[in-house]
Design an enzyme around this catalytic site. Sequence first.
Site, short mmCIF file in Angstrom:
data_model
loop_
_atom_site.label_atom_id
_atom_site.label_comp_id
_atom_site.label_asym_id
_atom_site.label_seq_id
_atom_site.Cartn_x
_atom_site.Cartn_y
_atom_site.Cartn_z
N HIS A 104 62.17 -79.26 47.87
CA HIS A 104 61.82 -79.10 46.45
C HIS A 104 62.27 -77.71 46.06
CE1 HIS A 104 59.14 -82.67 46.63
NE2 HIS A 104 59.03 -82.30 47.89
N GLU A 140 52.89 -89.76 53.48
CA GLU A 140 52.61 -88.37 53.86
C GLU A 140 51.10 -88.29 54.07
OE1 GLU A 140 53.26 -85.53 50.68
OE2 GLU A 140 53.21 -83.79 52.02
N ASP A 192 60.91 -79.09 53.07
CA ASP A 192 59.97 -79.43 52.00
C ASP A 192 59.79 -78.29 50.98
OD1 ASP A 192 58.33 -81.18 50.64
OD2 ASP A 192 56.68 -81.16 52.07
N ASP A 193 58.89 -77.36 51.27
CA ASP A 193 58.62 -76.22 50.37
C ASP A 193 58.59 -74.95 51.22
OD1 ASP A 193 57.85 -77.75 47.78
OD2 ASP A 193 56.66 -78.70 49.36
N HIS A 248 65.26 -83.03 52.20
CA HIS A 248 63.91 -83.01 51.59
C HIS A 248 63.53 -81.57 51.31
CE1 HIS A 248 59.56 -84.82 51.70
NE2 HIS A 248 59.63 -83.77 50.88
N HIS A 269 58.50 -90.19 48.04
CA HIS A 269 57.52 -89.69 49.01
C HIS A 269 56.55 -90.85 49.29
CE1 HIS A 269 59.04 -85.79 48.00
NE2 HIS A 269 58.12 -85.12 48.65
N1 ADE Z 1 55.89 -81.62 45.80
C1 ADE Z 1 56.31 -80.57 46.51
N2 ADE Z 1 56.07 -80.75 47.80
C2 ADE Z 1 55.46 -81.96 47.93
C3 ADE Z 1 54.99 -82.72 49.01
N3 ADE Z 1 55.04 -82.28 50.27
N4 ADE Z 1 54.42 -83.91 48.75
C4 ADE Z 1 54.35 -84.35 47.50
N5 ADE Z 1 54.80 -83.69 46.45
C5 ADE Z 1 55.36 -82.50 46.65
ZN ZN Z 2 58.21 -83.19 49.54
#
Ligand code: ADE
Ligand code: ZN
Length: 334
Positions: free
Chosen positions: A19, A200, A278-279, A17, A197
Amino acid sequence: MNEITEFIKKLPKAELHLHIEGSLEPELMFKLSERNKVTIPFKSVEEIRAAYEFDNLQSFLDIYYAGAAVLLKEEDFYDLTWEYLLRCKEDNVIHTEIFFDPQTHTDRGISFDTVINGIDKALKDGKEKLGISSKIILCFLRHLDEEAAFKTLEEAKPHLDKIVAVGLDSSEVGHPPSKFQKVFDKARELGLLTVAHAGEEGPPEYIWEALDLLKVSRIDHGVRSLEDEKLVQRLVEEKIPLTVCPLSNIKLCVFKEMKDHNYRELLNKGLVATINSDDPAYFGGYMNQNFTETALALELTKEELALSSKNAFNASFISDAEKKSFCDQVDAIL
Ligand code: ADE
Ligand code: ZN
């Protein structure tokens, strides 16, 4: 360094996971803004970093989409991906399945080909030069309509050999998986796997929809599944993996503090839980940071960390033989 941190460093890991646009570090954002003469609303790297305080998913997404505006050329997507792969190497991530958001770029006039070719070339170099294996997952932006997703899938057709699955990301609440049922049907007809997703910020119902309507192989996040006992039972029985992102959940206020995170409970309930970043450029850390902060706050044992890592290899889209070989590497350090 304490024993758990040492163990995490040695542990072979898979990331499921991530991005790729979320791995854009402020330094590279600044460099690309100068290289491509794209104005960003920040005067320095420090100013960019200082802006990374979020109240929820949307407050993050607004900044994340703005930051992606510096990515214009194939070499920019290459550099972005290559920098992420160097972090993987540092953190002993030996397999990664990365998301990209084509619509974030095609809506700015960048071609689909430019985006995917840059990412794919870096991943091929990552395999050759760093020994990191990888897959690409195309994510549809759920705040846009299904017609736009169909158009994106059409653009992906010449590149199906590079894409393993489609996913669904961006603003969750108000954009349920059911909105994308038809385009996911089409993606499966084309031979692609599916993930989404769900759970969340959105309710457990969205996880049910992702399973029943989008036929997903994995749920991205899924931390809200614990609110629904029947859903947990289903996820356990069908061994549906959850790609959990602990630091992301804290930064986006899904949980107040890491000690409140339900990761350990997910594992204890028998769910196929995994740890991911994630990011990472926005949320304060890559894989080892996610593993370490989760382990320390929730007092995870080495066995639970190794299980998390093996869950990820087993949940990945590689062959059974590769899964076994990676899991053997985990067992070897236990
Ligand atoms: N795009 C990038 N990170 C995300 C996340 N945590 N949830 C939904 N979309 C995303
Ligand atoms: Zn994500």
